[in-house]
Each structure stands twice: as structure tokens, then as C-alpha cells.
Write a protein that holds these residues in place. Sequence first.
Motif, PDB file in Angstrom:
ATOM      1  N   ILE A  92       0.758  -1.208  -0.134  1.00 24.93           N
ATOM      2  CA  ILE A  92      -0.099   0.142  -0.065  1.00 24.93           C
ATOM      3  C   ILE A  92       0.837   1.141  -0.276  1.00 24.93           C
ATOM      4  CG2 ILE A  92      -2.323  -1.068   0.852  1.00 24.93           C
ATOM      5  CD1 ILE A  92      -1.195   0.055   3.711  1.00 24.93           C
ATOM      6  N   SER A 121       4.937  -1.961  -9.553  1.00 32.31           N
ATOM      7  CA  SER A 121       4.578  -2.851  -8.435  1.00 32.31           C
ATOM      8  C   SER A 121       3.127  -3.441  -9.022  1.00 32.31           C
ATOM      9  CB  SER A 121       4.402  -2.424  -7.178  1.00 32.31           C
ATOM     10  OG  SER A 121       5.593  -1.900  -6.754  1.00 32.31           O
ATOM     11  N   ASP A 153      -1.497   3.861   2.291  1.00 30.69           N
ATOM     12  CA  ASP A 153      -0.880   3.671   3.535  1.00 30.69           C
ATOM     13  C   ASP A 153      -0.847   5.261   4.208  1.00 30.69           C
ATOM     14  OD1 ASP A 153       0.639   3.414   5.880  1.00 30.69           O
ATOM     15  OD2 ASP A 153       2.531   2.437   4.836  1.00 30.69           O
TER      16      ASP A 153
END
Length: 483
Positions: free
Chosen positions: A17, A31, A56
Amino acid sequence: KVNAVSHNEKHYLTTPIFYVNAGPHIGHLYSAVLADCLCRYKRLRGFKSKFSTGTDEHGLKIQQAAADAGKDPLVFCTEVSESFKDLFKTFNISYTDYVRTTEERHLRAVSHFWKILFDKGFIYKGSYEGWYSIPDESFLTESQITSSHDKNGNPIKVSLESGHQVEWMKEENYMFRLSEFRISLIHWLQEHPRVIQPERFHHIVLRWLEEDLPDLSVSRQRSRLNWGIEVPGDPEQTIYVWLDALINYLTVAGYPEEHADWSGVTYHVVGKDILKFHAIYWPAFLIASGLPLPQAIYVHSHWTANGLKMSKSLGNVVNPHEKSQRFTVDGLRYFLLRQGVPDTDCDYYDDKIVKLLNSELADSLGGLLKPLHRLEAINQCVRLTNGFVQRHAPWKLNRNDEHDLRCVFGILLQPVIPVLADRLLDRLSVESSERTWDDLAFLRKYKGGYCPFEGRALGPDTGVLFCRLDRLEAMKTSMKKII
Ligand code: ME8
């Protein structure tokens, strides 16, 4: 090899995240595209899959970024989180869940997880004294730091790995008994030699575990960090952002209620910069809480610009939206997947993309739809996939077989370049219900079976599959940057 898969096998894939202290760049997209490609491939094989990504949003770094922008932290996080969502929409990242650590469901998962660790005696109140890097949100030992100077020539200490400045922290907080898990982690890695891939990273983690593994501070005093989840039962303390962040994988699995179906079939895609958190801290937390460990951790290296890791803090980032205008969404996906090597860092520059896309998408793949001389068709097959061609000996095939091979390429390329693959398959009159791994079973025809695509007329003209790019333009842009 075309093997059937039992249709109730499950697969739960995750990306890291992403921090919302700044917007996304090509490294984050990498990613996401890697995980997306793996997930699409699994779906093609008939697996039931869950695929999560998200942002995040807690911690000192975000608290500071919001303050610098003069914004309320949640408003700030929402804006940046939306820009990641936008990027993933543009690039057809087929996630099934997008998690934000500021969501209520995540707060419940983190609080529950904390209580389990606390009740089992793995968390105790202690005092932490040591080095801390805010940009990395990471605790460092003496051997992980070195002396340096700041912009004004004042002596400072920096992290050997990231180069970021560290500061000395001394405060009372909660500690996790990480040291108790060193031996279990070594056993886990030894018993599962393919759990961290590529293998090089497996050995790196084992080497880390040869050294002392100190207990880990898992909270901060609320007076220093209030942008985070409160420690259950102690309003003076905030949960360490990495413990908070890693639990996102459980939140998406449905923890604490309905998670059993998914938590045992988890596969993580991570950058090498966060290997320690995923291969040491996370498995230790999971063992402590009695939950299953990940099936695999796929580690990738970094995209660099002029040899330096592309990062928000260095300001040398490549903007994926801008690049997709020029190279198309599938062009950029193809480049990242084809040129990125998990083991080593890869330098980004435009001319590299132009060369690759012209040769492999415009000429080879695009050529699949052009009327071909017999020999040309063989040549293209050879360029596309040597091994495949060797096995199926297309020089022995007739015209119908050529059509079969194009269908095979179209089906196999779906996870990598979904938009182009769809166009190719539309043109080849392959129905959307006929585009799975099982539909490749017709390859057995070469051993006496039957091919459903045989003799089909082409569908409506879908135009040039991928237009050649102008190399000169790319060179001019790179030159301008150098000058
Ligand atoms: O570390 N090249 O978030 P993050 C390739 N929030 N990949 C790159 C890259 C680059 N130059 N830069 C970033 C965090 N990435 C934490 C993760 S997970 C529970 C918490 C990729 O936004 C790489 O996968 O700093 C990296 O690990 C990830 O983006 C997250 O970076």
C-alpha cells in the motif's frame, strides 16, 4: 504446457500500500502492473482470485506532508489516494479491493490484531532508545547508520541503506518480542526455499537473520505522533505505522471475522526496499498471532533515473500519465514488464521504450494482423516466442494453423497488454468466452485433436494494432533534458 486447473483453487495477490506523502510515479505503477499481470494470469488459469492494493496513510511522514501542504491530514490523504486510484484505473489494474488505512474496517482489524498480540504476551511496555528514520519510518541499529553532513555542512547521521537522515529517539513505548521469532523465521525460510523470490532475496533475508534480532518498538508517544491508530487501552500511544500498514493484508481478507478463506493463500508483490518488513516483521507478527504465513513474497528491484532510485524525496520521478499519452497504456505496461528485471535495478529513458515498442509491438505483434508472405509469418513466430515455435514446428503447418497461433499469442498476452490483446482477439473472431487457459487445450490438436478457431473468417477491421513511434522525437526530448 497447458494443464487444467481445479476451478476452486484460490489466490490472493497484494501490492504494497503506497504512502500518500506525494503522488504516484512509474515505480509504484511497476509494482501494480506486476501484480496485475500475475493476477490476470491466475484468472486465465481458472483460479478464484482476490487482488488488493491501496494507500498507507498514517505516520510521521504523512503528518508532516499534510502540515507542509497546510491541509487537514484526512483531506490531504484522500486527495493523494484518489490520484493513485486514478492511475490504476488508467492502467487497467484489475484490483478487487482498494484499502485505505484510515478506513473504519482497517481500524477494527488493527485494534483486534494488537489485542491478540498483547493478550498472548508478545507486546510489553518498555523504553526505546535508538536511531529512527522518518522518511523510511524505520528503526535502525548502529551498524545500519553512518556519518554525513547536511546541506549547511553540519554533521548528521544517515541510514546506510536509504541515505536518509536519522534522529535519536528516546521514549517509553510498547515493544514487540521480535527476538523470540528469529529461529522460527529461519526454519520457515529453510523449509520453504521458494517462499521469497527471486532466490537472491531469500539468501539476503537468511543473512539478516544470522545477526541479532532486537525487539521492535511498535508504538510512538501520541505527543510526537497523533496521526495514527491509538493503542487499545492507552490513549497516550499511537501504533507504529508499519504494524498498522502490514495489517492491511488481513483487513482485505476480511479479518477479524471472515478471513480464513484468503489469509492462507496470500502472495505479496513488494519492492526490495521493504523486504525486511515483509520477510521478517510481518511473518513474525503472523506467527505470534497464530495466523498462516504468506505462500510467496515476490520481490522486485527499482527503476532508476540516471542511476539513482526514482523517489518522491529525490524529485527524479517519471510521471506515468504523461508517458502513457505518448506510448499508450499498453505500450508502457509492456515496457515495464518486458524490461524490468526483478533481480537488478533498471534505468529509465524514453529512447529505450521507443526501440522496444517499435520492434516488439509495432513490428512483431502488429505484423500478426498484416497479410503475410509464408516465410515472414514464420519469422515473426520465431521472434515472438522461440521455444513455442520450436515445439510446434510452424513450418510444418498450413494456413489455418497460422491463424491458430495468432489466437494463442492473443490469449497468452492478455495479462500483459489487455487492451491490445482484446483488439487482436476481436479481429481474429475469438469470442470473449473463448479466451481462457482452457481454450488453449486445442493445442492438443497437434497430437490429433480439434481446434475451434480453425477456418474462422477475420472479424471487423480493428486498425493498426500498434503504431510505430518516432525515435527522433524521443532523442530530442532526452537531449533537451541533458542540456
Ligand atoms: O514503502 N522502483 O510505500 P512507498 C520500483 N507504504 N518500485 C518502486 C520505486 C522505484 N523507484 N519506488 C517505489 C511504502 N516503488 C509503504 C509500504 S506495505 C504494507 C507498506 C514501489 O509508497 C516498491 O514496490 O514508499 C515499494 O516497495 C512500493 O512502491 C511502496 O513504496
